[in-house]
Motif scaffolding. Structure first.
Motif: not given
Length: 167
Positions: A10, A111, A114
């Motif tokens: 990520l 979270e 993202l």
């Protein structure tokens, strides 16, 4: 604290999107440079005079604020465009100077990471959409002056499409 592989991915994805957003911001900046240069070319042609300096070099050296000022009347013809360009300039500056420091803590959990990635994707789209709007104004300026930019536009569009597909 250890960072798991998915979080590393990520983080890498966020940095890729930051690069793409910055490329899109540079594309917008170049569209403004082109529009300012095109404005100078069209004005010179309308007045029957030759330019003493390369209009692209001059526009590139003047920076975003001066180019926005030079293009002011053309930008205000499109509702809200000037304000959106100023906001985009501010966002570009934030991405270039502060974003990495502010985003770093958010990249440590899925979270928030993202959300950061989604923000960067939105930035890329915003910058490219604004570049298209500025290019349309530039094309109209040149068409009014009798200058055809069809080939230049096609090359520019192909380069942007290649960049969008980059990983």
């Amino acid at each position: 604290m250890t960072i798991e592989q998915t979080q590393i991915e990520l983080i890498q994805q966020a940095h890729r999107h930051l690069g793409k957003a910055m490329f899109a911001a540079a594309t917008l900046e170049r569209a403004l440079v082109n529009a300012a240069a095109d404005h100078r070319l069209a004005a010179a042609r309308a007045e029957g005079r030759k330019l003493g300096a390369d209009p692209w070099e001059k526009a590139a050296s003047e920076g975003i604020d001066k180019n926005l000022k030079r293009l002011g009347p053309r930008l205000t013809a499109v509702d809200g465009l000037e304000d959106r360009l100023i906001a985009a300039k501010d966002r570009r500056n934030h991405l270039a100077h502060d974003f990495c420091f502010e985003a770093a803590p958010h990249l440590l959990a899925p979270e928030p990471a993202l959300r950061v990635i989604a923000e960067l994707q939105a930035d890329e789209i915003t910058f490219l959409d604004l570049a298209d709007e500025v290019a349309a104004i530039s094309r109209a300026t040149l068409e009014q002056a009798g200058i055809d930019r069809t080939l230049a536009d096609a090359v520019g569009a192909a380069l942007i499409e290649q960049a969008k597909k980059a990983r």
